[in-house]
Design a protein around this motif. Structure first.
Motif, mmCIF file in Angstrom:
data_model
loop_
_atom_site.group_PDB
_atom_site.id
_atom_site.type_symbol
_atom_site.label_atom_id
_atom_site.label_comp_id
_atom_site.label_asym_id
_atom_site.label_seq_id
_atom_site.Cartn_x
_atom_site.Cartn_y
_atom_site.Cartn_z
ATOM 1 N N LEU A 1 -49.120 -41.735 21.161
ATOM 2 C CA LEU A 1 -49.305 -40.356 21.598
ATOM 3 C C LEU A 1 -48.923 -39.375 20.504
ATOM 4 O O LEU A 1 -49.555 -38.330 20.349
ATOM 5 N N ALA A 2 -47.897 -39.704 19.727
ATOM 6 C CA ALA A 2 -47.524 -38.830 18.631
ATOM 7 C C ALA A 2 -48.633 -38.741 17.599
ATOM 8 O O ALA A 2 -48.898 -37.678 17.034
ATOM 9 N N ALA A 3 -49.322 -39.847 17.361
ATOM 10 C CA ALA A 3 -50.403 -39.860 16.376
ATOM 11 C C ALA A 3 -51.575 -38.988 16.801
ATOM 12 O O ALA A 3 -52.293 -38.450 15.964
ATOM 13 N N VAL A 4 -51.788 -38.860 18.102
ATOM 14 C CA VAL A 4 -52.851 -37.980 18.584
ATOM 15 C C VAL A 4 -52.624 -36.556 18.112
ATOM 16 O O VAL A 4 -53.559 -35.818 17.811
ATOM 17 N N LEU A 5 -51.347 -36.164 18.029
ATOM 18 C CA LEU A 5 -50.997 -34.793 17.700
ATOM 19 C C LEU A 5 -50.636 -34.612 16.235
ATOM 20 O O LEU A 5 -50.333 -33.499 15.810
ATOM 21 N N THR A 6 -50.643 -35.683 15.442
ATOM 22 C CA THR A 6 -50.243 -35.608 14.046
ATOM 23 C C THR A 6 -51.383 -36.092 13.168
ATOM 24 O O THR A 6 -51.567 -37.281 12.985
ATOM 25 N N ALA A 7 -52.159 -35.170 12.627
ATOM 26 C CA ALA A 7 -53.383 -35.532 11.919
ATOM 27 C C ALA A 7 -53.116 -36.365 10.682
ATOM 28 O O ALA A 7 -53.926 -37.191 10.291
ATOM 29 N N ALA A 8 -51.953 -36.173 10.040
ATOM 30 C CA ALA A 8 -51.696 -36.863 8.780
ATOM 31 C C ALA A 8 -51.122 -38.253 8.961
ATOM 32 O O ALA A 8 -50.854 -38.937 7.990
ATOM 33 N N GLY A 9 -50.937 -38.719 10.188
ATOM 34 C CA GLY A 9 -50.317 -40.015 10.399
ATOM 35 C C GLY A 9 -48.826 -39.911 10.158
ATOM 36 O O GLY A 9 -48.185 -38.954 10.543
ATOM 37 N N GLY A 10 -48.235 -40.887 9.497
ATOM 38 C CA GLY A 10 -46.834 -40.830 9.172
ATOM 39 C C GLY A 10 -45.934 -41.423 10.234
ATOM 40 O O GLY A 10 -44.724 -41.496 10.055
ATOM 41 N N ALA B 1 -53.881 -53.104 15.026
ATOM 42 C CA ALA B 1 -54.732 -54.267 15.239
ATOM 43 C C ALA B 1 -55.207 -54.790 13.899
ATOM 44 O O ALA B 1 -55.134 -54.112 12.885
ATOM 45 N N ALA B 2 -55.723 -55.993 13.910
ATOM 46 C CA ALA B 2 -56.185 -56.611 12.676
ATOM 47 C C ALA B 2 -57.403 -55.878 12.126
ATOM 48 O O ALA B 2 -58.109 -55.178 12.844
ATOM 49 N N HIS B 3 -57.628 -56.040 10.838
ATOM 50 C CA HIS B 3 -58.798 -55.471 10.181
ATOM 51 C C HIS B 3 -60.072 -55.924 10.882
ATOM 52 O O HIS B 3 -60.212 -57.075 11.261
ATOM 53 N N GLN B 4 -60.998 -54.999 11.070
ATOM 54 C CA GLN B 4 -62.257 -55.320 11.744
ATOM 55 C C GLN B 4 -63.396 -55.399 10.737
ATOM 56 O O GLN B 4 -63.560 -54.497 9.915
ATOM 57 N N ASP B 5 -64.143 -56.485 10.801
ATOM 58 C CA ASP B 5 -65.256 -56.670 9.876
ATOM 59 C C ASP B 5 -66.270 -55.558 10.050
ATOM 60 O O ASP B 5 -66.613 -55.164 11.160
ATOM 61 N N GLY B 6 -66.782 -55.050 8.938
ATOM 62 C CA GLY B 6 -67.807 -54.018 8.972
ATOM 63 C C GLY B 6 -67.253 -52.609 9.055
ATOM 64 O O GLY B 6 -68.012 -51.643 8.937
ATOM 65 N N ALA B 7 -65.958 -52.449 9.262
ATOM 66 C CA ALA B 7 -65.363 -51.114 9.314
ATOM 67 C C ALA B 7 -65.339 -50.516 7.906
ATOM 68 O O ALA B 7 -65.205 -51.228 6.910
ATOM 69 N N ARG B 8 -65.487 -49.206 7.850
ATOM 70 C CA ARG B 8 -65.468 -48.514 6.555
ATOM 71 C C ARG B 8 -64.812 -47.147 6.723
ATOM 72 O O ARG B 8 -64.700 -46.624 7.845
ATOM 73 N N PRO B 9 -64.393 -46.530 5.619
ATOM 74 C CA PRO B 9 -63.842 -45.176 5.708
ATOM 75 C C PRO B 9 -64.896 -44.190 6.217
ATOM 76 O O PRO B 9 -66.101 -44.410 6.074
ATOM 77 N N LEU B 10 -64.425 -43.096 6.781
ATOM 78 C CA LEU B 10 -65.349 -42.087 7.292
ATOM 79 C C LEU B 10 -65.999 -41.313 6.159
ATOM 80 O O LEU B 10 -65.377 -41.053 5.125
ATOM 81 N N SER B 11 -67.254 -40.936 6.368
ATOM 82 C CA SER B 11 -67.892 -39.988 5.476
ATOM 83 C C SER B 11 -67.315 -38.602 5.734
ATOM 84 O O SER B 11 -66.608 -38.371 6.729
ATOM 85 N N THR B 12 -67.616 -37.654 4.864
ATOM 86 C CA THR B 12 -67.142 -36.282 5.060
ATOM 87 C C THR B 12 -67.657 -35.709 6.372
ATOM 88 O O THR B 12 -66.921 -35.052 7.122
ATOM 89 N N GLU B 13 -68.917 -35.993 6.686
ATOM 90 C CA GLU B 13 -69.510 -35.479 7.921
ATOM 91 C C GLU B 13 -68.868 -36.111 9.144
ATOM 92 O O GLU B 13 -68.591 -35.431 10.149
ATOM 93 N N GLU B 14 -68.569 -37.403 9.086
ATOM 94 C CA GLU B 14 -67.932 -38.083 10.206
ATOM 95 C C GLU B 14 -66.508 -37.585 10.421
ATOM 96 O O GLU B 14 -66.056 -37.398 11.561
ATOM 97 N N LEU C 1 -57.124 -35.703 8.316
ATOM 98 C CA LEU C 1 -57.572 -36.831 9.124
ATOM 99 C C LEU C 1 -58.093 -37.957 8.241
ATOM 100 O O LEU C 1 -57.780 -39.131 8.454
ATOM 101 N N ALA C 2 -58.916 -37.615 7.269
ATOM 102 C CA ALA C 2 -59.478 -38.637 6.381
ATOM 103 C C ALA C 2 -58.377 -39.360 5.617
ATOM 104 O O ALA C 2 -58.440 -40.575 5.397
ATOM 105 N N GLN C 3 -57.336 -38.618 5.214
ATOM 106 C CA GLN C 3 -56.227 -39.229 4.488
ATOM 107 C C GLN C 3 -55.415 -40.167 5.376
ATOM 108 O O GLN C 3 -54.748 -41.091 4.879
ATOM 109 N N ALA C 4 -55.467 -39.941 6.686
ATOM 110 C CA ALA C 4 -54.712 -40.780 7.623
ATOM 111 C C ALA C 4 -55.429 -42.086 7.942
ATOM 112 O O ALA C 4 -54.939 -42.878 8.735
ATOM 113 N N GLY C 5 -56.605 -42.299 7.362
ATOM 114 C CA GLY C 5 -57.233 -43.610 7.411
ATOM 115 C C GLY C 5 -58.031 -43.998 8.630
ATOM 116 O O GLY C 5 -58.124 -45.191 8.926
ATOM 117 N N PRO C 6 -58.651 -43.056 9.379
ATOM 118 C CA PRO C 6 -59.545 -43.511 10.450
ATOM 119 C C PRO C 6 -60.742 -44.232 9.846
ATOM 120 O O PRO C 6 -61.115 -43.979 8.692
#
Length: 255
Positions: free
Chosen positions: A17-26, A33-46, A171-176
């Motif tokens: 719940l704290a992460a929902v309100l904290t854009a930078a993570g931390g 969860a474990a790394h998911q195959d096919g996952a990639r960093p977000l584009s600027t538009e995403e 958000l992008a720096q926090a690794g979605p």
């Protein structure tokens, strides 16, 4: 041992719940969860659409929401309600089912501090939030949020909307990560894992939160994985609930 297990779940839920309100993570106390195959960093538009999603949800207030959680042992809880993100008040109906059928049902109100449960008044008509106004003070059983999946789902639901967009750069720096694309109700939605703490990002781990976001930044679905439960809690958002007006009475009388 039971107390230790509850404390571990409480800390994990608090981190989500704290992460929902904290854009930078931390946040460090995080179950990933474990790394998911096919996952990639977000584009600027995403990243921009993810940053907009909580704001678009706020703008849809009062927003219709369905919550489905699995409590274990074949027991499931469903909540159908409406959330006003301007007041962070929500009201709806709940139903608990198990292997033998319906175990309990009634009305539920909730806000940022906790929830209240009540039986549906005899002869009551209309929507659940209208029925809630007719429940007397003694009819409500109110409590702060605990550690079970229902409490975590309600707490998450009422905190998701925000009165301004998040910062897409933070958000992008926090690794979605973009996990894929799914079609829901005839519309395409990008499936995106939420922000992660920096140490998790280095390992390619994913957040317990997953968002489904459309081309306009609309938030359609959120799932939350909880420690020890194989099935995540699921929140489905259905846009503005036309004509819904949450009453003041439950919050004035249930506390």
């Amino acid at each position: 041992m039971a107390t230790q297990k509850k404390n571990r779940r409480r800390y994990a839920v608090a981190a989500v719940l704290a992460a929902v309100l904290t854009a930078a993570g931390g946040v460090t106390a995080w179950r990933v969860a474990a790394h998911q195959d096919g996952a990639r960093p977000l584009s600027t538009e995403e990243a921009s659409r993810l940053a907009l999603s909580r704001f678009t949800l706020y703008g849809a207030s009062p927003a219709a929401v369905d919550l489905t959680v699995q409590e274990g042992g074949g027991t499931a809880v469903e909540v159908h309600g409406v959330i006003d993100y301007r007041t962070r008040h929500a009201a709806g109906s709940y139903r608990v089912t198990g292997p033998g059928g319906v175990l309990d049902e009634g009305l539920v109100i909730w806000d940022a501090g906790g929830l209240g449960l009540a039986k549906t008044p005899a002869g009551a008509t209309g929507q659940p939030w209208e029925q809630a106004e007719h429940v007397p003070r003694t009819g409500w059983t109110s409590r702060p949020y605990g550690t079970d999946p229902l409490d975590a789902g309600l707490d998450l639901a009422v905190q998701l909307g925000a009165d301004r967009p998040d910062n897409p750069l933070l958000l992008a720096q926090a690794g979605p990560r973009r996990l894929g694309r799914d079609r829901i109700d005839g519309r395409d939605h990008d499936r995106i894992s939420g922000p992660r703490p920096r140490e998790a990002a280095a390992n390619g781990d994913t957040s317990p939160l997953t968002y489904w976001i459309d081309a306009e930044g609309g938030l359609r679905r959120v799932t939350m994985r909880m420690p020890g439960l194989g099935t995540p809690a699921t929140l489905d958002f259905h846009g503005p609930s036309a004509g819904a007006k949450l009453p003041e009475a439950p919050w004035a009388t249930a506390g």
